[in-house]
Scaffold this motif. Sequence first.
Motif, PDB file in Angstrom:
ATOM      1  N   GLY A 125     -24.780  -6.963  22.229  1.00  0.00           N
ATOM      2  CA  GLY A 125     -25.318  -5.657  22.615  1.00  0.00           C
ATOM      3  C   GLY A 125     -24.739  -5.214  23.943  1.00  0.00           C
ATOM      4  N   SER A 126     -25.032  -3.965  24.286  1.00  0.00           N
ATOM      5  CA  SER A 126     -24.543  -3.372  25.529  1.00  0.00           C
ATOM      6  C   SER A 126     -25.521  -2.264  25.886  1.00  0.00           C
ATOM      7  CB  SER A 126     -23.145  -2.769  25.295  1.00  0.00           C
ATOM      8  OG  SER A 126     -23.264  -1.718  24.335  1.00  0.00           O
ATOM      9  N   VAL A 127     -25.346  -1.684  27.049  1.00  0.00           N
ATOM     10  CA  VAL A 127     -26.243  -0.595  27.442  1.00  0.00           C
ATOM     11  C   VAL A 127     -26.141   0.552  26.426  1.00  0.00           C
ATOM     12  CG1 VAL A 127     -26.666   1.151  29.231  1.00  0.00           C
ATOM     13  CG2 VAL A 127     -26.213  -1.216  29.879  1.00  0.00           C
ATOM     14  N   ASN A 128     -24.930   0.875  26.029  1.00  0.00           N
ATOM     15  CA  ASN A 128     -24.736   1.966  25.062  1.00  0.00           C
ATOM     16  C   ASN A 128     -25.342   1.647  23.712  1.00  0.00           C
ATOM     17  OD1 ASN A 128     -23.601   4.067  26.309  1.00  0.00           O
ATOM     18  ND2 ASN A 128     -21.477   3.373  26.003  1.00  0.00           N
ATOM     19  N   PHE A 129     -25.130   0.407  23.261  1.00  0.00           N
ATOM     20  CA  PHE A 129     -25.689   0.016  21.964  1.00  0.00           C
ATOM     21  C   PHE A 129     -27.212   0.064  22.012  1.00  0.00           C
ATOM     22  CE2 PHE A 129     -27.459  -3.132  19.028  1.00  0.00           C
ATOM     23  CZ  PHE A 129     -26.986  -2.617  17.828  1.00  0.00           C
ATOM     24  N   ALA A 130     -27.786  -0.400  23.108  1.00  0.00           N
ATOM     25  CA  ALA A 130     -29.254  -0.402  23.224  1.00  0.00           C
ATOM     26  C   ALA A 130     -29.785   1.038  23.138  1.00  0.00           C
ATOM     27  CB  ALA A 130     -29.681  -1.054  24.535  1.00  0.00           C
ATOM     28  N   ARG A 131     -29.078   1.943  23.789  1.00  0.00           N
ATOM     29  CA  ARG A 131     -29.494   3.353  23.788  1.00  0.00           C
ATOM     30  C   ARG A 131     -29.502   3.906  22.350  1.00  0.00           C
ATOM     31  NH1 ARG A 131     -25.653   5.491  27.449  1.00  0.00           N
ATOM     32  NH2 ARG A 131     -26.763   4.616  29.203  1.00  0.00           N
ATOM     33  N   LYS A 132     -28.429   3.621  21.638  1.00  0.00           N
ATOM     34  CA  LYS A 132     -28.297   4.108  20.260  1.00  0.00           C
ATOM     35  C   LYS A 132     -29.352   3.451  19.347  1.00  0.00           C
ATOM     36  CE  LYS A 132     -24.367   4.239  16.938  1.00  0.00           C
ATOM     37  NZ  LYS A 132     -24.892   4.702  15.803  1.00  0.00           N
ATOM     38  N   PHE A 133     -29.507   2.164  19.509  1.00  0.00           N
ATOM     39  CA  PHE A 133     -30.470   1.408  18.695  1.00  0.00           C
ATOM     40  C   PHE A 133     -31.882   1.970  18.906  1.00  0.00           C
ATOM     41  CE2 PHE A 133     -33.480  -2.050  18.042  1.00  0.00           C
ATOM     42  CZ  PHE A 133     -32.999  -2.744  16.938  1.00  0.00           C
ATOM     43  N   ILE A 134     -32.250   2.151  20.154  1.00  0.00           N
ATOM     44  CA  ILE A 134     -33.602   2.636  20.466  1.00  0.00           C
ATOM     45  C   ILE A 134     -33.801   4.034  19.889  1.00  0.00           C
ATOM     46  CG2 ILE A 134     -35.135   3.375  22.364  1.00  0.00           C
ATOM     47  CD1 ILE A 134     -33.757   1.018  24.005  1.00  0.00           C
ATOM     48  N   ARG A 135     -32.793   4.896  20.082  1.00  0.00           N
ATOM     49  CA  ARG A 135     -32.893   6.278  19.574  1.00  0.00           C
ATOM     50  C   ARG A 135     -33.103   6.271  18.061  1.00  0.00           C
ATOM     51  NH1 ARG A 135     -28.323   8.352  21.707  1.00  0.00           N
ATOM     52  NH2 ARG A 135     -27.169   7.888  19.815  1.00  0.00           N
ATOM     53  N   GLU A 136     -32.332   5.463  17.368  1.00  0.00           N
ATOM     54  CA  GLU A 136     -32.409   5.482  15.893  1.00  0.00           C
ATOM     55  C   GLU A 136     -33.652   4.762  15.367  1.00  0.00           C
ATOM     56  OE1 GLU A 136     -29.029   5.113  13.525  1.00  0.00           O
ATOM     57  OE2 GLU A 136     -27.657   5.843  15.067  1.00  0.00           O
ATOM     58  N   ILE A 137     -33.968   3.632  15.927  1.00  0.00           N
ATOM     59  CA  ILE A 137     -35.121   2.861  15.417  1.00  0.00           C
ATOM     60  C   ILE A 137     -36.433   3.571  15.785  1.00  0.00           C
ATOM     61  CG2 ILE A 137     -36.325   0.628  15.471  1.00  0.00           C
ATOM     62  CD1 ILE A 137     -33.640   0.609  13.890  1.00  0.00           C
ATOM     63  N   ASN A 138     -36.449   4.286  16.900  1.00  0.00           N
ATOM     64  CA  ASN A 138     -37.655   5.037  17.269  1.00  0.00           C
ATOM     65  C   ASN A 138     -38.005   6.107  16.227  1.00  0.00           C
ATOM     66  OD1 ASN A 138     -38.382   3.688  19.533  1.00  0.00           O
ATOM     67  ND2 ASN A 138     -37.674   5.231  21.000  1.00  0.00           N
ATOM     68  N   GLN A 139     -37.011   6.493  15.412  1.00  0.00           N
ATOM     69  CA  GLN A 139     -37.280   7.522  14.386  1.00  0.00           C
ATOM     70  C   GLN A 139     -37.822   6.925  13.091  1.00  0.00           C
ATOM     71  OE1 GLN A 139     -33.583   9.618  13.995  1.00  0.00           O
ATOM     72  NE2 GLN A 139     -33.610  10.196  16.149  1.00  0.00           N
ATOM     73  N   VAL A 140     -37.885   5.609  13.024  1.00  0.00           N
ATOM     74  CA  VAL A 140     -38.317   4.944  11.791  1.00  0.00           C
ATOM     75  C   VAL A 140     -39.788   4.572  11.921  1.00  0.00           C
ATOM     76  CG1 VAL A 140     -37.918   2.974  10.267  1.00  0.00           C
ATOM     77  CG2 VAL A 140     -36.008   4.000  11.502  1.00  0.00           C
ATOM     78  N   ASP A 141     -40.536   4.941  10.888  1.00  0.00           N
ATOM     79  CA  ASP A 141     -41.974   4.701  10.949  1.00  0.00           C
ATOM     80  C   ASP A 141     -42.335   3.451  10.143  1.00  0.00           C
ATOM     81  OD1 ASP A 141     -44.545   5.173  11.612  1.00  0.00           O
ATOM     82  OD2 ASP A 141     -44.866   6.786  10.156  1.00  0.00           O
ATOM     83  N   SER A 142     -42.159   2.296  10.738  1.00  0.00           N
ATOM     84  CA  SER A 142     -42.437   1.040  10.028  1.00  0.00           C
ATOM     85  C   SER A 142     -43.897   0.674  10.167  1.00  0.00           C
ATOM     86  CB  SER A 142     -41.579  -0.082  10.609  1.00  0.00           C
ATOM     87  OG  SER A 142     -42.003  -1.322  10.111  1.00  0.00           O
ATOM     88  N   GLN A 143     -44.452   0.126   9.088  1.00  0.00           N
ATOM     89  CA  GLN A 143     -45.838  -0.347   9.161  1.00  0.00           C
ATOM     90  C   GLN A 143     -45.897  -1.838   9.476  1.00  0.00           C
ATOM     91  OE1 GLN A 143     -47.449   0.875   5.386  1.00  0.00           O
ATOM     92  NE2 GLN A 143     -47.137   3.028   5.888  1.00  0.00           N
TER      93      GLN A 143
END
Length: 231
Positions: free
Chosen positions: A12-30
């Motif tokens: 991982g990297s700072v950029n990857f973390a940013r992208k990961f957080i942005r995308e996973i934050n849009q997923v509504d997992s139960q």
Amino acid sequence: MKIIIANWKMNGSVNFARKFIREINQVDSQNLVIVCPPAALLDRFSNFRYYIGAQDCFYRKKGSFTGEHSPLLLKEMGCKYAIIGHSERRTNFNETDNIVFKKWKAAIRYGLVPIVCIGESLHDEGNWQGAISQQLKLFPKKLSNGTIFAYEPIGCIGTGVAMSLDRIRTVLEFVRGLLNDERVSLLYGGSVNSQNARQIIDKAGADGILIGKTSLNIQDFKKIILLGNSL
Ligand code: PEP
């Protein structure tokens, strides 16, 4: 609801973390989703919608231990969980069962939920019962603190080939018997991907999964955390 843990290891990297957080934050997992990035990236996760965990923690809260991570500080950084005794630490950093146990105690004392990794090496395949019993020997019978155990057979980590469902089921039952505590969660880890995750959760009796490599593939990780919604 299942427990889904991502272990990024030293990736991982700072950029990857940013992208990961942005995308996973849009997923509504139960499911109960826990992401364990490298410690140096933890502060990037302040707006993450799921839980974060450390990949390890030291057994003392402060002092002259250059390079180690205090459980107290990890907690302050927002970690709710800490992986302890991962096979890569046991093998590459000579972590003994005794050190793992000390880390488990420290994690609990300072408010982190431990995720303890256990599992036989390739050498111990024929006697996995002995290897796992040995790793669990120091742990008390009653673990009323929400400890999570992850069965991770070393021969299946990072190889692309997961353990058979039958063997996972057998080992998890064996571990359940040894621990004798219904409240303990038992996970499987070792080459879990978006193709085999559902079967492992559905058919092998695991309370969840611990994912290494595939957790770095954002699209696959999305699929896996969504799987639980229909379980
Ligand atoms: C791990 O290292 O904990 C792990 C499960 O890795 P992978 O999924 O890459 O096999």
